[in-house]
Design an enzyme around this catalytic site. Sequence first.
Site, PDB file in Angstrom:
ATOM      1  N   GLY A 154       0.817  -1.224   0.000  1.00  0.00           N
ATOM      2  CA  GLY A 154       0.000   0.000   0.000  1.00  0.00           C
ATOM      3  C   GLY A 154       0.848   1.270   0.000  1.00  0.00           C
ATOM      4  O   GLY A 154       0.396   2.323  -0.469  1.00  0.00           O
ATOM      5  N   ASN A 178       4.140  -6.154  -3.306  1.00  0.00           N
ATOM      6  CA  ASN A 178       4.624  -7.496  -2.938  1.00  0.00           C
ATOM      7  C   ASN A 178       3.522  -8.406  -2.405  1.00  0.00           C
ATOM      8  O   ASN A 178       3.793  -9.401  -1.738  1.00  0.00           O
ATOM      9  CB  ASN A 178       5.718  -7.357  -1.871  1.00  0.00           C
ATOM     10  CG  ASN A 178       5.220  -6.639  -0.621  1.00  0.00           C
ATOM     11  OD1 ASN A 178       4.424  -5.716  -0.719  1.00  0.00           O
ATOM     12  ND2 ASN A 178       5.663  -7.066   0.540  1.00  0.00           N
ATOM     13  N   GLU A 179       2.253  -8.066  -2.702  1.00  0.00           N
ATOM     14  CA  GLU A 179       1.130  -8.793  -2.110  1.00  0.00           C
ATOM     15  C   GLU A 179       1.221 -10.311  -2.290  1.00  0.00           C
ATOM     16  O   GLU A 179       0.972 -11.055  -1.350  1.00  0.00           O
ATOM     17  CB  GLU A 179      -0.207  -8.291  -2.685  1.00  0.00           C
ATOM     18  CG  GLU A 179      -0.700  -6.991  -2.081  1.00  0.00           C
ATOM     19  CD  GLU A 179       0.001  -5.754  -2.641  1.00  0.00           C
ATOM     20  OE1 GLU A 179       0.910  -5.888  -3.472  1.00  0.00           O
ATOM     21  OE2 GLU A 179      -0.366  -4.640  -2.227  1.00  0.00           O
TER      22      GLU A 179
HETATM   23  C1  LIG Z   1      -6.940  -8.722   1.288  1.00  0.00           C
HETATM   24  C2  LIG Z   1      -6.304  -8.128   0.092  1.00  0.00           C
HETATM   25  C3  LIG Z   1      -5.576  -6.855   0.395  1.00  0.00           C
HETATM   26  C4  LIG Z   1      -4.620  -6.568  -0.696  1.00  0.00           C
HETATM   27  C5  LIG Z   1      -3.778  -5.387  -0.476  1.00  0.00           C
HETATM   28  C6  LIG Z   1      -2.765  -5.330   0.398  1.00  0.00           C
HETATM   29  C7  LIG Z   1      -1.874  -4.180   0.452  1.00  0.00           C
HETATM   30  C8  LIG Z   1      -0.970  -4.071   1.651  1.00  0.00           C
HETATM   31  O1  LIG Z   1      -0.471  -3.003   1.862  1.00  0.00           O
HETATM   32  S1  LIG Z   1      -0.722  -5.420   2.698  1.00  0.00           S
HETATM   33  C9  LIG Z   1       0.561  -4.900   3.822  1.00  0.00           C
HETATM   34  C10 LIG Z   1       1.878  -5.290   3.272  1.00  0.00           C
HETATM   35  N1  LIG Z   1       2.965  -4.696   3.980  1.00  0.00           N
HETATM   36  C11 LIG Z   1       4.150  -5.290   4.074  1.00  0.00           C
HETATM   37  O2  LIG Z   1       4.377  -6.357   3.587  1.00  0.00           O
HETATM   38  C12 LIG Z   1       5.204  -4.540   4.838  1.00  0.00           C
HETATM   39  C13 LIG Z   1       5.721  -5.320   5.975  1.00  0.00           C
HETATM   40  N2  LIG Z   1       6.725  -4.553   6.677  1.00  0.00           N
HETATM   41  C14 LIG Z   1       8.016  -4.455   6.290  1.00  0.00           C
HETATM   42  O3  LIG Z   1       8.439  -4.917   5.253  1.00  0.00           O
HETATM   43  C15 LIG Z   1       8.953  -3.735   7.229  1.00  0.00           C
HETATM   44  O4  LIG Z   1       8.318  -3.586   8.466  1.00  0.00           O
HETATM   45  C16 LIG Z   1       9.437  -2.365   6.726  1.00  0.00           C
HETATM   46  C17 LIG Z   1      10.388  -2.538   5.539  1.00  0.00           C
HETATM   47  C18 LIG Z   1       8.281  -1.456   6.322  1.00  0.00           C
HETATM   48  C19 LIG Z   1      10.217  -1.660   7.865  1.00  0.00           C
HETATM   49  O5  LIG Z   1      11.232  -2.517   8.322  1.00  0.00           O
HETATM   50  P1  LIG Z   1      11.933  -2.229   9.737  1.00  0.00           P
HETATM   51  O6  LIG Z   1      13.003  -3.252   9.876  1.00  0.00           O
HETATM   52  O7  LIG Z   1      12.329  -0.789   9.812  1.00  0.00           O
HETATM   53  O8  LIG Z   1      10.784  -2.420  10.810  1.00  0.00           O
HETATM   54  P2  LIG Z   1      10.157  -3.802  11.392  1.00  0.00           P
HETATM   55  O9  LIG Z   1      11.003  -4.229  12.559  1.00  0.00           O
HETATM   56  O10 LIG Z   1       9.956  -4.764  10.301  1.00  0.00           O
HETATM   57  O11 LIG Z   1       8.732  -3.312  11.884  1.00  0.00           O
HETATM   58  C20 LIG Z   1       8.598  -2.449  13.010  1.00  0.00           C
HETATM   59  C21 LIG Z   1       7.244  -2.696  13.614  1.00  0.00           C
HETATM   60  O12 LIG Z   1       6.240  -2.330  12.690  1.00  0.00           O
HETATM   61  C22 LIG Z   1       5.316  -3.424  12.521  1.00  0.00           C
HETATM   62  N3  LIG Z   1       4.833  -3.442  11.114  1.00  0.00           N
HETATM   63  C23 LIG Z   1       5.542  -3.523  10.002  1.00  0.00           C
HETATM   64  N4  LIG Z   1       4.752  -3.483   8.905  1.00  0.00           N
HETATM   65  C24 LIG Z   1       3.487  -3.389   9.372  1.00  0.00           C
HETATM   66  C25 LIG Z   1       2.211  -3.307   8.733  1.00  0.00           C
HETATM   67  N5  LIG Z   1       2.055  -3.314   7.367  1.00  0.00           N
HETATM   68  N6  LIG Z   1       1.111  -3.210   9.502  1.00  0.00           N
HETATM   69  C26 LIG Z   1       1.211  -3.185  10.851  1.00  0.00           C
HETATM   70  N7  LIG Z   1       2.405  -3.257  11.526  1.00  0.00           N
HETATM   71  C27 LIG Z   1       3.525  -3.358  10.791  1.00  0.00           C
HETATM   72  C28 LIG Z   1       6.197  -4.656  12.809  1.00  0.00           C
HETATM   73  O13 LIG Z   1       5.379  -5.743  13.106  1.00  0.00           O
HETATM   74  C29 LIG Z   1       7.001  -4.164  13.971  1.00  0.00           C
HETATM   75  O14 LIG Z   1       6.178  -4.194  15.115  1.00  0.00           O
HETATM   76  P3  LIG Z   1       6.783  -4.628  16.538  1.00  0.00           P
HETATM   77  O15 LIG Z   1       7.873  -3.648  16.828  1.00  0.00           O
HETATM   78  O16 LIG Z   1       5.618  -4.535  17.471  1.00  0.00           O
HETATM   79  O17 LIG Z   1       7.291  -6.015  16.357  1.00  0.00           O
END
Ligand SMILES: CCCC/C=C/CC(=O)SCCNC(=O)CCNC(=O)[C@H](O)C(C)(C)COP(=O)(O)OP(=O)(O)OC[C@H]1O[C@@H](n2cnc3c(N)ncnc32)[C@H](O)[C@@H]1OP(=O)(O)O
Length: 287
Positions: A154, A178-179
Amino acid sequence: MANVLRNSAKFGFSGVLSQLSIHSRHGRECVSPCFSLQQRNNSTSPKIKVDLDSSTGVAVLRMQSPPVNSLSLDFLTEFCINLEKLEMDRSCRGLIITSTLSKVFSAGLDIMEMYGKSPERCGEFWKAVQEMWLKLYGSNMATIAAINGSSPAGGCLMSIGCDYRIMVDNPRYSIGLNETQLGIVAPFWFKDTLVNTVGNRAAELSLELGLLYSAPDALKIGLVDQLVPEDQVLSTAQDTMSKWLAIPDHARQIDQCVYIIYNTSPLPLDHARQMDQCVISVCIYYI
Ligand SMILES: CCCC/C=C/CC(=O)SCCNC(=O)CCNC(=O)[C@H](O)C(C)(C)COP(=O)(O)OP(=O)(O)OC[C@H]1O[C@@H](n2cnc3c(N)ncnc32)[C@H](O)[C@@H]1OP(=O)(O)O
């Protein structure tokens, strides 16, 4: 088509979108999205900060929702309200979107919004995602994404919803839809927006393999338009914006409107929005 062009000249693309979406195929009036958005905004600390420079007509919208600017319902609601206010402000002609967080532009949809929620809540969430895209892609303002960190899923949609993308030249930052890697599928209007940005074949490969591109690779396929050093991303966005604003607004808006109308599936139409909402609500419910 003549009507569409007449309306685009009069209202701009977002005007055409709102005309199309306010009146459904059956002529029924729908509730204004503005009203429902205003009612929904419960958050206490702002997740968005907007600075409008009235001398240049350029607003900078900073996403400031740690840890990763994930697009929750509250975030999207606040984002859309701010976009709507700027859209209605005649002194604002250009919008730059960036992040205050180090390393992340936006992590995309908030995963917690798609897990264990009621169908009603899922529906409300998805409506806000649609709204964000309609408002951004259909904006009358010139829009530039100053991508100063990773921008998956997103976050990528938000970036390609802008007219121009400037990304920090850091191979550790990635961007892409990357969905499929997550076992989910990007909706058709994510696909359309990507095709409009990088072309058919690159979009097909990108979507099917759920590719995340490093900043240099994103530049190679045209997913972003320019790479700059970290400390120059905002100043470059400001300089680029002044070039966009040198074009008369009506000419740029009509050109964009015609391009999008010919190249995008009918999400602006009310029935298509509802259909998309049903499909996604069911998908989210069963995740
Ligand atoms: C049903 C059909 C719907 C179709 C459409 C979907 C569209 C979407 O957008 S789906 C969401 C996809 N998002 C991702 O795949 C992103 C996942 N996140 C990452 O790749 C990484 O977090 C990052 C590159 C953005 C940042 O990396 P960084 O190393 O700086 O931080 P992290 O340690 O990974 O994360 C910190 C913290 O944030 C939480 N988090 C990460 N992404 C999400 C998110 N999308 N929603 C909610 N929370 C998220 C992660 O779990 C960590 O939380 P904690 O500190 O509590 O462990």
